[in-house]
Design an enzyme around this catalytic site. Structure first.
Site, short mmCIF file in Angstrom:
data_model
loop_
_atom_site.label_atom_id
_atom_site.label_comp_id
_atom_site.label_asym_id
_atom_site.label_seq_id
_atom_site.Cartn_x
_atom_site.Cartn_y
_atom_site.Cartn_z
N TYR A 289 0.85 -1.20 0.00
CA TYR A 289 0.00 0.00 0.00
C TYR A 289 0.89 1.25 0.00
O TYR A 289 0.65 2.21 -0.74
CB TYR A 289 -0.92 -0.01 1.22
CG TYR A 289 -1.69 1.29 1.41
CD1 TYR A 289 -2.67 1.68 0.51
CD2 TYR A 289 -1.40 2.14 2.48
CE1 TYR A 289 -3.36 2.88 0.67
CE2 TYR A 289 -2.08 3.34 2.65
CZ TYR A 289 -3.06 3.70 1.74
OH TYR A 289 -3.73 4.89 1.90
N SER B 199 -4.03 12.18 8.82
CA SER B 199 -4.92 11.95 7.67
C SER B 199 -6.35 11.69 8.13
O SER B 199 -6.57 11.09 9.18
CB SER B 199 -4.40 10.73 6.90
OG SER B 199 -5.37 10.27 5.99
N GLN C 211 -5.55 16.77 8.09
CA GLN C 211 -5.84 16.70 6.65
C GLN C 211 -7.27 16.25 6.44
O GLN C 211 -7.71 15.23 6.99
CB GLN C 211 -4.87 15.71 5.98
CG GLN C 211 -5.14 15.49 4.50
CD GLN C 211 -6.07 14.31 4.25
OE1 GLN C 211 -6.22 13.44 5.10
NE2 GLN C 211 -6.72 14.29 3.10
N TYR D 299 -10.38 15.20 3.82
CA TYR D 299 -10.95 14.86 2.52
C TYR D 299 -12.38 15.34 2.54
O TYR D 299 -13.09 15.18 3.54
CB TYR D 299 -10.95 13.34 2.31
CG TYR D 299 -9.62 12.80 1.84
CD1 TYR D 299 -9.03 13.27 0.67
CD2 TYR D 299 -8.97 11.81 2.57
CE1 TYR D 299 -7.82 12.77 0.25
CE2 TYR D 299 -7.75 11.31 2.14
CZ TYR D 299 -7.18 11.79 0.97
OH TYR D 299 -5.98 11.30 0.54
N THR E 266 -6.86 18.16 0.99
CA THR E 266 -6.27 17.43 -0.14
C THR E 266 -7.22 17.51 -1.33
O THR E 266 -8.40 17.16 -1.20
CB THR E 266 -6.00 15.97 0.24
OG1 THR E 266 -5.06 15.95 1.32
CG2 THR E 266 -5.41 15.20 -0.93
N ARG F 232 -4.28 1.37 -7.73
CA ARG F 232 -2.98 0.78 -7.41
C ARG F 232 -3.17 -0.73 -7.48
O ARG F 232 -3.88 -1.32 -6.65
CB ARG F 232 -2.51 1.19 -6.02
CG ARG F 232 -2.36 2.71 -5.81
CD ARG F 232 -3.56 3.26 -5.09
NE ARG F 232 -3.63 4.72 -5.06
CZ ARG F 232 -3.84 5.41 -3.95
NH1 ARG F 232 -3.97 4.81 -2.79
NH2 ARG F 232 -3.95 6.71 -4.01
N LYS G 221 -3.39 21.02 -0.61
CA LYS G 221 -2.42 19.99 -1.01
C LYS G 221 -2.89 19.26 -2.25
O LYS G 221 -4.08 18.96 -2.39
CB LYS G 221 -2.26 19.00 0.16
CG LYS G 221 -1.32 17.84 -0.13
CD LYS G 221 -1.00 17.05 1.12
CE LYS G 221 -0.08 15.91 0.82
NZ LYS G 221 -0.74 14.82 0.08
N HIS H 65 0.29 13.39 -5.02
CA HIS H 65 -0.11 12.32 -4.10
C HIS H 65 0.89 11.16 -4.13
O HIS H 65 0.51 9.98 -4.12
CB HIS H 65 -1.52 11.84 -4.45
CG HIS H 65 -2.34 11.50 -3.24
ND1 HIS H 65 -3.25 12.34 -2.68
CD2 HIS H 65 -2.36 10.40 -2.47
CE1 HIS H 65 -3.81 11.78 -1.63
NE2 HIS H 65 -3.28 10.59 -1.47
N ARG I 90 0.40 8.43 -6.68
CA ARG I 90 -0.65 7.43 -6.42
C ARG I 90 -1.95 7.76 -7.13
O ARG I 90 -2.92 7.03 -7.02
CB ARG I 90 -0.91 7.36 -4.91
CG ARG I 90 0.32 6.98 -4.11
CD ARG I 90 0.18 7.34 -2.65
NE ARG I 90 -0.75 6.52 -1.91
CZ ARG I 90 -0.49 5.29 -1.48
NH1 ARG I 90 0.66 4.73 -1.75
NH2 ARG I 90 -1.39 4.60 -0.79
C1 GLV Z 1 -4.73 7.88 0.42
O1 GLV Z 1 -4.52 9.02 0.64
C2 GLV Z 1 -3.98 7.06 -0.47
O2 GLV Z 1 -3.18 7.59 -1.26
O3 GLV Z 1 -4.19 5.85 -0.43
#
Ligand code: GLV
Length: 390
Positions: A25, A107, A128, A130, A156, A165, A252, A276, A279
């Site tokens: 991860y 986060s 942070q 979301y 963010t 991913r 951000k 990020h 990511r």
């Molecule tokens: C969360 O912020 C991630 O990138 O998984």
């Protein structure tokens, strides 16, 4: 305690101690991982200028970020699931950051809650956020951050939808991990991690559980973001949050000069040039490569921080020499956390500060606060760093 010479030493230990699912991860970018790789490799295209016979006594890495003193201009980035990398990981990282004298960012997707961090630290931390569809959740998160004495809200902007991913899908990433046979077998090879995890009750998303309505599919990050994150986020909604928070605001996830200009005119106290950690938008230019054109667009109206690809004090020096006011690190401290908990985060910060300090000495700089764009003679920058979107 093993001898730690560099961030990569911590990464090696981290890889041995933490279950595969959480290592992957952390160590993934989206899709082909091009941006993830280039965030880091582009730093090595910048070269440093060696200077001799400059009195190198009395050096200091100290500086300020959004007006607060820092032991070095390196804040800890918000990292989802840090409490799965090590038991109570966010508390451990926040305590390490506090003792070291750098800002810690919690986060929204953390395992330990805002209240947990406030209860275990004295220094104010950054929170942070979301932006979720559920405005009630956003309102209450802002209030909780205010009550916890957070000194900045970090909004963010580059993850309203999740970049894929591949490894997370293949591993069935979840928090806590599902007790499937492969997961159990893998966890059995990580006894320190497993014992520490058994000793904590914090094993799912602490900021969400009990605070957000109708979150069913939370253990799957992909479904969770698809269901909960607000795809309508725009500058109008950001303005609402700015006004509601009323305190220091850091935006951000900006990796483009036009966006940077809007953010600066918008009154952000700082922006973070970031993709990020590679990511999200695979194929985006690295954040260090975008930094010069973002700085030009912002024209000093706001502080500019950068994250993505920083693995050493030399990288911090390069970012500052390009003109950044500060830097943020994610993976380097996660490697330390997974390697040895709080002591590992301290080790990561110590390595970076030492590298920054020695680099300053050998480039003839005594104060980190003096490494600035006006001193760009300290570095040699490839031509393409001036930014194609400028
Ligand atoms: C969360 O912020 C991630 O990138 O998984």
């Amino acid at each position: 305690m093993p001898v730690i010479t560099c961030i990569d030493d911590l990464k090696q230990i981290y890889g041995r101690r933490v279950p595969r699912m959480f290592y992957d991860y952390c160590e993934s970018g989206s899709y082909t991982e091009q941006t993830f790789r280039e965030n880091n490799s582009d730093f090595s295209r910048i070269r440093l200028r060696q200077k001799v016979a400059v009195d190198m006594t009395g050096r200091s890495t100290a500086g300020t970020m959004i007006g607060g003193p820092v032991a070095m201009p390196v804040a800890l980035s918000p990292i989802g699931l840090a409490g799965m990398q090590w038991a109570d990981g966010e508390i451990k990282a926040a305590r390490a950051a506090e003792a070291f004298g750098v800002p810690f960012t919690l986060s929204t997707m953390s395992i330990c809650s805002i209240e947990d961090i406030a209860a275990h630290t004295k220094a104010p931390f950054w929170f942070q956020l979301y932006v979720m569809r559920d405005e009630g959740f956003v309102d209450s998160a802002i209030e909780r951050a205010r009550k916890a004495g957070c000194s900045a809200l970090v909004l963010t902007l580059d993850l309203q939808i999740l970049g894929q991913r591949h490894k997370d899908l293949k591993n069935g990433l979840s928090a806590p991990p599902r007790l499937t046979l492969p997961n159990i077998l893998n966890m059995m090879t990580k006894p320190q991690w497993s014992m520490a995890m058994l000793g904590t009750r914090r094993r799912s998303f602490g900021n969400i559980v009990g605070h957000a309505k109708g979150v069913d599919n939370m253990s799957s990050l992909m479904s969770w973001t698809n269901e909960q994150f607000d795809p309508q986020l725009d500058w109008k909604k950001i303005a609402r949050i700015r006004d509601q928070w009323g305190g220091k605001l850091i935006l951000k996830g900006i990796n483009d000069p036009e966006d940077a200009k809007i953010a600066a005119d918008f009154g952000a106290d700082a922006i973070v040039v970031s993709n990020h950690g590679g990511r999200q938008l695979d194929g985006a230019l690295s954040s260090i490569r975008m930094l010069p054109s973002v700085l030009r667009a912002v024209d000093g109206k706001t502080e500019v921080f950068i994250d993505g690809g920083i693995r050493s004090g030399q990288d911090v020096f390069k970012a500052l020499a390009l003109g950044a006011n500060g830097t943020m690190i994610g993976r380097p401290y996660i490697y330390g956390l997974g390697a040895m908990g709080q002591a590992g985060v301290t080790a990561a910060l110590t390595v970076i500060r030492k590298e920054l300090d020695i680099t300053m000495a050998l480039t003839g700089v005594r104060q980190a606060a003096e490494i600035s764009r006006s001193n760009q003679r300290h570095i040699l920058v490839p031509k393409d760093f001036e930014g194609e979107w400028a």
